[in-house]
Design a protein around this motif. Structure first.
Motif, PDB file in Angstrom:
ATOM      1  N   LYS A  57       0.832  -1.202   0.000  1.00 24.91           N
ATOM      2  CA  LYS A  57       0.000   0.000   0.000  1.00 24.91           C
ATOM      3  C   LYS A  57       0.871   1.258   0.000  1.00 24.91           C
ATOM      4  CE  LYS A  57      -4.158  -1.933   2.041  1.00 24.91           C
ATOM      5  NZ  LYS A  57      -5.124  -1.884   3.152  1.00 24.91           N
ATOM      6  N   ALA A  58       1.988   1.212   0.713  1.00 22.07           N
ATOM      7  CA  ALA A  58       2.900   2.361   0.734  1.00 22.07           C
ATOM      8  C   ALA A  58       3.457   2.631  -0.660  1.00 22.07           C
ATOM      9  CB  ALA A  58       4.039   2.110   1.721  1.00 22.07           C
ATOM     10  N   LEU A  59       3.742   1.576  -1.403  1.00 23.35           N
ATOM     11  CA  LEU A  59       4.268   1.740  -2.760  1.00 23.35           C
ATOM     12  C   LEU A  59       3.211   2.241  -3.732  1.00 23.35           C
ATOM     13  CD1 LEU A  59       6.432  -1.491  -3.037  1.00 23.35           C
ATOM     14  CD2 LEU A  59       7.270   0.867  -2.889  1.00 23.35           C
ATOM     15  N   GLU A  60       1.953   1.937  -3.462  1.00 23.40           N
ATOM     16  CA  GLU A  60       0.871   2.284  -4.381  1.00 23.40           C
ATOM     17  C   GLU A  60       0.388   3.725  -4.238  1.00 23.40           C
ATOM     18  OE1 GLU A  60      -2.058  -0.644  -3.415  1.00 23.40           O
ATOM     19  OE2 GLU A  60      -1.101  -2.189  -4.636  1.00 23.40           O
ATOM     20  N   THR A  61       0.632   4.348  -3.093  1.00 26.95           N
ATOM     21  CA  THR A  61       0.060   5.673  -2.857  1.00 26.95           C
ATOM     22  C   THR A  61       1.040   6.792  -3.218  1.00 26.95           C
ATOM     23  OG1 THR A  61      -1.069   7.069  -1.250  1.00 26.95           O
ATOM     24  CG2 THR A  61       0.759   5.779  -0.423  1.00 26.95           C
ATOM     25  N   ASP A  62       0.474   7.915  -3.606  1.00 32.61           N
ATOM     26  CA  ASP A  62       1.279   9.101  -3.886  1.00 32.61           C
ATOM     27  C   ASP A  62       1.254  10.081  -2.713  1.00 32.61           C
ATOM     28  OD1 ASP A  62       1.992   8.257  -6.456  1.00 32.61           O
ATOM     29  OD2 ASP A  62       0.167   9.102  -7.325  1.00 32.61           O
ATOM     30  N   ASP A  63       0.360   9.838  -1.770  1.00 31.55           N
ATOM     31  CA  ASP A  63       0.229  10.721  -0.613  1.00 31.55           C
ATOM     32  C   ASP A  63       1.326  10.414   0.406  1.00 31.55           C
ATOM     33  OD1 ASP A  63      -0.647  12.365   1.449  1.00 31.55           O
ATOM     34  OD2 ASP A  63      -2.319  11.060   2.014  1.00 31.55           O
ATOM     35  N   PRO A  64       2.219  11.384   0.678  1.00 32.20           N
ATOM     36  CA  PRO A  64       3.326  11.118   1.609  1.00 32.20           C
ATOM     37  C   PRO A  64       2.866  10.747   3.017  1.00 32.20           C
ATOM     38  CG  PRO A  64       3.537  13.310   0.615  1.00 32.20           C
ATOM     39  CD  PRO A  64       2.260  12.716   0.125  1.00 32.20           C
ATOM     40  N   ASP A  65       1.770  11.344   3.490  1.00 33.57           N
ATOM     41  CA  ASP A  65       1.277  11.011   4.831  1.00 33.57           C
ATOM     42  C   ASP A  65       0.772   9.572   4.897  1.00 33.57           C
ATOM     43  OD1 ASP A  65       1.875  13.511   5.885  1.00 33.57           O
ATOM     44  OD2 ASP A  65      -0.114  14.322   5.409  1.00 33.57           O
ATOM     45  N   GLU A  66       0.046   9.154   3.877  1.00 33.65           N
ATOM     46  CA  GLU A  66      -0.448   7.779   3.838  1.00 33.65           C
ATOM     47  C   GLU A  66       0.719   6.797   3.703  1.00 33.65           C
ATOM     48  OE1 GLU A  66      -3.538   4.883   1.403  1.00 33.65           O
ATOM     49  OE2 GLU A  66      -3.497   7.027   0.955  1.00 33.65           O
ATOM     50  N   ARG A  67       1.693   7.140   2.867  1.00 36.38           N
ATOM     51  CA  ARG A  67       2.873   6.294   2.690  1.00 36.38           C
ATOM     52  C   ARG A  67       3.609   6.127   4.020  1.00 36.38           C
ATOM     53  NH1 ARG A  67       5.724   9.076  -1.071  1.00 36.38           N
ATOM     54  NH2 ARG A  67       4.408   8.161  -2.669  1.00 36.38           N
ATOM     55  N   ASN A  68       3.809   7.230   4.732  1.00 34.64           N
ATOM     56  CA  ASN A  68       4.488   7.174   6.027  1.00 34.64           C
ATOM     57  C   ASN A  68       3.710   6.329   7.024  1.00 34.64           C
ATOM     58  OD1 ASN A  68       6.614   8.753   5.186  1.00 34.64           O
ATOM     59  ND2 ASN A  68       5.717  10.656   5.942  1.00 34.64           N
ATOM     60  N   PHE A  69       2.376   6.437   7.009  1.00 37.19           N
ATOM     61  CA  PHE A  69       1.541   5.618   7.892  1.00 37.19           C
ATOM     62  C   PHE A  69       1.787   4.133   7.642  1.00 37.19           C
ATOM     63  CE2 PHE A  69      -2.305   3.027   8.103  1.00 37.19           C
ATOM     64  CZ  PHE A  69      -2.519   3.021   9.471  1.00 37.19           C
ATOM     65  N   HIS A  70       1.764   3.739   6.369  1.00 37.73           N
ATOM     66  CA  HIS A  70       1.932   2.318   6.043  1.00 37.73           C
ATOM     67  C   HIS A  70       3.342   1.833   6.377  1.00 37.73           C
ATOM     68  CE1 HIS A  70      -2.008   1.671   4.398  1.00 37.73           C
ATOM     69  NE2 HIS A  70      -1.884   2.706   3.581  1.00 37.73           N
ATOM     70  N   ILE A  71       4.333   2.655   6.160  1.00 40.59           N
ATOM     71  CA  ILE A  71       5.708   2.261   6.486  1.00 40.59           C
ATOM     72  C   ILE A  71       5.877   2.136   7.998  1.00 40.59           C
ATOM     73  CG2 ILE A  71       8.123   3.004   6.439  1.00 40.59           C
ATOM     74  CD1 ILE A  71       7.492   4.168   3.628  1.00 40.59           C
ATOM     75  N   ARG A  72       5.354   3.085   8.755  1.00 38.07           N
ATOM     76  CA  ARG A  72       5.443   3.004  10.221  1.00 38.07           C
ATOM     77  C   ARG A  72       4.720   1.766  10.741  1.00 38.07           C
ATOM     78  NH1 ARG A  72       4.077   8.414  10.026  1.00 38.07           N
ATOM     79  NH2 ARG A  72       1.984   7.918  10.744  1.00 38.07           N
ATOM     80  N   THR A  73       3.550   1.486  10.185  1.00 40.96           N
ATOM     81  CA  THR A  73       2.791   0.306  10.607  1.00 40.96           C
ATOM     82  C   THR A  73       3.568  -0.969  10.307  1.00 40.96           C
ATOM     83  OG1 THR A  73       0.724   1.496  10.223  1.00 40.96           O
ATOM     84  CG2 THR A  73       0.594  -0.906  10.380  1.00 40.96           C
ATOM     85  N   ALA A  74       4.195  -1.040   9.127  1.00 44.28           N
ATOM     86  CA  ALA A  74       4.991  -2.213   8.766  1.00 44.28           C
ATOM     87  C   ALA A  74       6.154  -2.397   9.734  1.00 44.28           C
ATOM     88  CB  ALA A  74       5.506  -2.079   7.337  1.00 44.28           C
ATOM     89  N   LEU A  75       6.815  -1.306  10.094  1.00 46.31           N
ATOM     90  CA  LEU A  75       7.928  -1.396  11.045  1.00 46.31           C
ATOM     91  C   LEU A  75       7.452  -1.859  12.420  1.00 46.31           C
ATOM     92  CD1 LEU A  75       9.897   1.826  10.082  1.00 46.31           C
ATOM     93  CD2 LEU A  75      10.620  -0.539   9.730  1.00 46.31           C
TER      94      LEU A  75
END
Length: 48
Positions: free
Chosen positions: A17-35
């Protein structure tokens, strides 16, 4: 009813999902959740 996804599967979903989105806030959310999921998986393995 299906079984809940494992930590690894949930992590993969969030990274995709982080790779699919262009929204930096959404991308950061998914990366933080994965970590966080990786961290939880690590703790689970140590307790076994």
């Amino acid at each position: 009813m299906s079984e809940p996804l494992s930590f690894v599967e949930q992590t993969k979903v969030h990274l995709h999902k982080a790779l699919e989105t262009d929204d930096p806030d959404e991308r950061n959310f998914h990366i933080r959740t994965a970590l966080q999921l990786c961290s939880c998986d690590s703790v689970t393995e140590q307790s076994d």
